[in-house]
Design a protein around this motif. Structure first.
Motif, short mmCIF file in Angstrom:
data_model
loop_
_atom_site.label_atom_id
_atom_site.label_comp_id
_atom_site.label_asym_id
_atom_site.label_seq_id
_atom_site.Cartn_x
_atom_site.Cartn_y
_atom_site.Cartn_z
N GLU A 1 0.84 -1.21 0.00
CA GLU A 1 0.00 0.00 0.00
C GLU A 1 0.86 1.25 0.00
O GLU A 1 0.61 2.19 -0.74
CB GLU A 1 -0.84 0.04 1.29
CG GLU A 1 -2.22 -0.52 1.15
CD GLU A 1 -2.92 -0.53 2.50
OE1 GLU A 1 -3.62 -1.52 2.74
OE2 GLU A 1 -2.76 0.43 3.30
N GLU A 2 1.88 1.25 0.83
CA GLU A 2 2.75 2.44 0.92
C GLU A 2 3.52 2.64 -0.38
O GLU A 2 3.72 3.77 -0.82
CB GLU A 2 3.71 2.32 2.11
CG GLU A 2 3.02 2.42 3.46
CD GLU A 2 2.26 3.74 3.66
OE1 GLU A 2 2.61 4.75 3.04
OE2 GLU A 2 1.26 3.72 4.42
N VAL B 1 2.62 1.66 -3.44
CA VAL B 1 1.69 2.11 -4.49
C VAL B 1 1.36 3.59 -4.29
O VAL B 1 1.39 4.38 -5.22
CB VAL B 1 0.40 1.24 -4.48
CG1 VAL B 1 -0.70 1.88 -5.31
CG2 VAL B 1 0.71 -0.16 -4.99
N ARG B 2 1.09 3.96 -3.04
CA ARG B 2 0.74 5.36 -2.75
C ARG B 2 1.89 6.31 -3.14
O ARG B 2 1.69 7.32 -3.79
CB ARG B 2 0.45 5.51 -1.25
CG ARG B 2 -0.24 6.84 -0.90
CD ARG B 2 -0.22 7.16 0.58
NE ARG B 2 -0.28 6.02 1.47
CZ ARG B 2 -1.41 5.47 1.91
NH1 ARG B 2 -2.57 5.96 1.54
NH2 ARG B 2 -1.37 4.43 2.74
N GLU B 3 3.10 5.93 -2.76
CA GLU B 3 4.24 6.81 -3.04
C GLU B 3 4.52 6.87 -4.54
O GLU B 3 4.75 7.94 -5.11
CB GLU B 3 5.48 6.28 -2.29
CG GLU B 3 6.74 7.06 -2.52
CD GLU B 3 6.66 8.53 -2.08
OE1 GLU B 3 6.01 8.81 -1.06
OE2 GLU B 3 7.25 9.38 -2.79
N ALA C 1 2.58 6.59 -6.96
CA ALA C 1 1.54 7.29 -7.72
C ALA C 1 1.98 8.71 -8.06
O ALA C 1 1.51 9.29 -9.04
CB ALA C 1 0.24 7.33 -6.90
N SER C 2 2.92 9.26 -7.27
CA SER C 2 3.34 10.65 -7.55
C SER C 2 4.58 10.70 -8.44
O SER C 2 5.11 11.77 -8.71
CB SER C 2 3.62 11.36 -6.22
OG SER C 2 4.73 10.73 -5.60
N SER D 1 11.69 9.08 -2.11
CA SER D 1 10.49 8.22 -2.16
C SER D 1 10.66 6.96 -1.31
O SER D 1 9.77 6.57 -0.57
CB SER D 1 10.24 7.74 -3.59
OG SER D 1 9.35 8.57 -4.24
N ASN E 1 6.96 5.24 6.55
CA ASN E 1 5.54 4.93 6.78
C ASN E 1 5.34 3.46 7.15
O ASN E 1 4.52 3.12 8.00
CB ASN E 1 4.71 5.26 5.53
CG ASN E 1 4.67 6.76 5.28
OD1 ASN E 1 5.16 7.54 6.10
ND2 ASN E 1 4.10 7.17 4.16
N THR F 1 6.44 -4.33 -6.73
CA THR F 1 5.44 -3.33 -7.10
C THR F 1 5.99 -2.43 -8.20
O THR F 1 5.29 -2.12 -9.18
CB THR F 1 5.09 -2.48 -5.84
OG1 THR F 1 4.77 -3.38 -4.78
CG2 THR F 1 3.91 -1.57 -6.10
#
Ligand code: HEM
Length: 446
Positions: free
Chosen positions: A119-120, A122-124, A126-127, A139, A146, A393
């Motif tokens: 999750e972390e 993918v979230r990071e 994304a930017s 990153s 996190n 990922t």
């Protein structure tokens, strides 16, 4: 009385040797090994006079020596991380704390954390900009920070948000202060130590809140390390104090955040220079495989170990280490990059070749990015899982564009040696990040 026999080494003054080891961390070590052999004496800041070793037999002997013969060096970390920190403890007290810290990081426990890491990541990611060079290290630092706050501290909501901003600056300040003397008076915000203590008090208050929240939860249903430590017991049946838990959580964060992030940045740096290998890894990933990715992580850590030295202090009257006789109080440093660069162990050692680990797991006295013996890294399996999930990922969601640029140089960040440009990447998105995650639970972890 036994006479000490120390290996040869450079005669230059401490500050010059120190400056060189900061400016050219790897080159400096290799140059001394080439000149003096696989054991040599140095005089550097923080460690002082020390013997650097890298011969496999001597490294094995040091790592397997009993704690009443050699102990951890004590680089004042207790003043920053707290007196209960694993780094600050020796002897029986260290063994007692370590016994409680090892089980939460046991291989079978780690599956619970994989989802958080993905999750972390993918979230990071994304930017991430497309078709534009950017440093991946910041990153990777956010992903690993996190991940530790969630998996280790069990933090969420307001506590998670505050720790995310408080800890990176407090840890950076603390690592600079660790080598400075303690002031006699607390000047509050006017002095660096004062600012550190203010941050530390706020940290302790947040951990106290996390503990009372956890105690109101059903602890059995929680997997985070904080909840596991709250349930653990010493051999005499007593519990860890809240202060001990706060010190250990901070230790885990300091030890596990930057080290894992810099290794991941090196992985990006290495892979972009091997388009053939990248192709193989993507094909393997798409087919649901993982063996080559795991071997790649081992090879990144062999060729780019982010911690270059681990130290021990002689506590016996003398320590016969190979042909050397080291007196009580001597510091011994293991040159991790030197042993990883040994032709007799790793043929063609400068080549980045993950295939060397495809069918052969490394000998943990020769492949030593996590140190060894009774002080070997507690978070090794956690870090390996974290790097595995993050790389998986990345390879799944992005095309990492190869480069013909020169290798990034080593750059000392104090705790870890990072790629000088922060692991520059150029990426293109392959697919939307919404697909369900595959699992890496069964994968090998050194
Ligand atoms: C790639 C990532 C990492 C690297 C390269 C690394 C490397 C190391 C090294 C070289 C040591 C010293 C070992 C010795 O003296 O023999 C160490 C100790 C330690 N590491 Fe790690 N580490 C990593 C990740 C982590 C993580 C994720 C955690 C926890 C979340 C962690 C927690 C610790 C602790 C608590 C110690 C002290 C062990 C003791 O003194 O008994 N490390 N690590």
């Amino acid at each position: 009385m036994t006479t000490a026999t120390l290996p040869p080494g450079p005669p230059s003054p401490r500050f010059l040797q120190g400056l060189f080891s900061l400016l050219a961390p790897m080159r400096g070590m290799r140059r001394m090994r080439d000149r003096y052999g696989d054991a040599f004496s140095v005089n550097v800041p923080v460690f002082g006079r020390a013997t650097v070793i890298s011969a496999p037999a001597q490294v094995r002997q040091l790592f397997t020596a009993a704690p009443d013969v050699v102990e951890n060096v004590e680089p004042n970390l207790g003043r920053v991380l707290g007196p209960g920190s694993l780094f600050a403890l020796t002897g029986a007290e260290h063994r007692k704390q370590r016994k409680l810290l090892v089980p939460p990081f046991h291989g079978r426990r780690l599956a619970a954390y994989e989802e958080i890491i993905e999750e972390e990541a993918v979230r990071e990611m994304a930017s991430w900009p497309q078709d534009q060079a950017f440093a991946t290290l910041p990153s990777m630092m956010r992903i690993t920070l996190n991940a530790i706050l969630r998996a280790v501290f069990g933090a969420e909501g307001a506590e998670f948000a505050r720790l995310r901003t408080l800890l990176p600056s407090a840890v950076a300040l603390g690592s600079r202060l660790a080598v400075l003397p303690l002031p006699k008076v607390d000047l509050g915000r006017w002095s660096p130590w004062g600012r550190f203590w203010i941050a530390r008090r706020e940290y302790d208050a947040i951990v106290e809140k996390l503990i009372s929240k956890a105690e109101q939860d059903d602890l059995d249903r929680r997997d985070d390390v904080l909840a596991l430590l709250l349930q653990s017991r010493y051999e005499d049946g007593s519990r860890m104090s809240h202060g001990e838990i706060a010190d250990q959580l901070l230790t885990l964060l300091v030890a596990g955040h930057e080290t894992t992030a810099t290794t991941l940045a090196w992985a990006v740096e290495r892979l972009r220079r091997r388009p053939d290998l990248l192709g193989e890894l993507v094909a393997e990933n798409d087919a649901g495989g993982h063996a080559l990715r795991e071997a790649t992580i081992l090879e990144v850590q062999r060729t780019r170990p982010v911690i270059d030295l681990v130290g021990r202090k002689v506590t016996a009257d003398v320590f016969d280490l190979g042909p050397w006789v080291l007196p009580k109080g001597s510091t011994v440093l293991v040159g991790i990059s030197l042993i990883h660069d040994d032709e007799s162990i790793f043929p063609n050692p400068r080549a980045f070749d993950p295939h060397r680990f495809l069918d052969a797991k490394p000998d943990l006295h020769q492949w030593i990015p996590f140190g060894g013996g009774t002080r070997r890294c507690v978070g090794a399996a956690f870090a390996t899982m974290e790097m595995n999930v993050t790389l998986r990922t990345l390879l799944r969601d992005f095309t990492l564009v190869p480069t013909a640029e020169r290798d990034e140089r080593w750059h000392s960040r104090g705790v870890a040696n990072a790629p000088a440009k922060g692991g520059l990447a150029v990426v293109r998105r392959r697919r939307s990040p919404a697909s369900p995650p595959a699992t890496v639970t069964a994968e090998a972890r050194p």
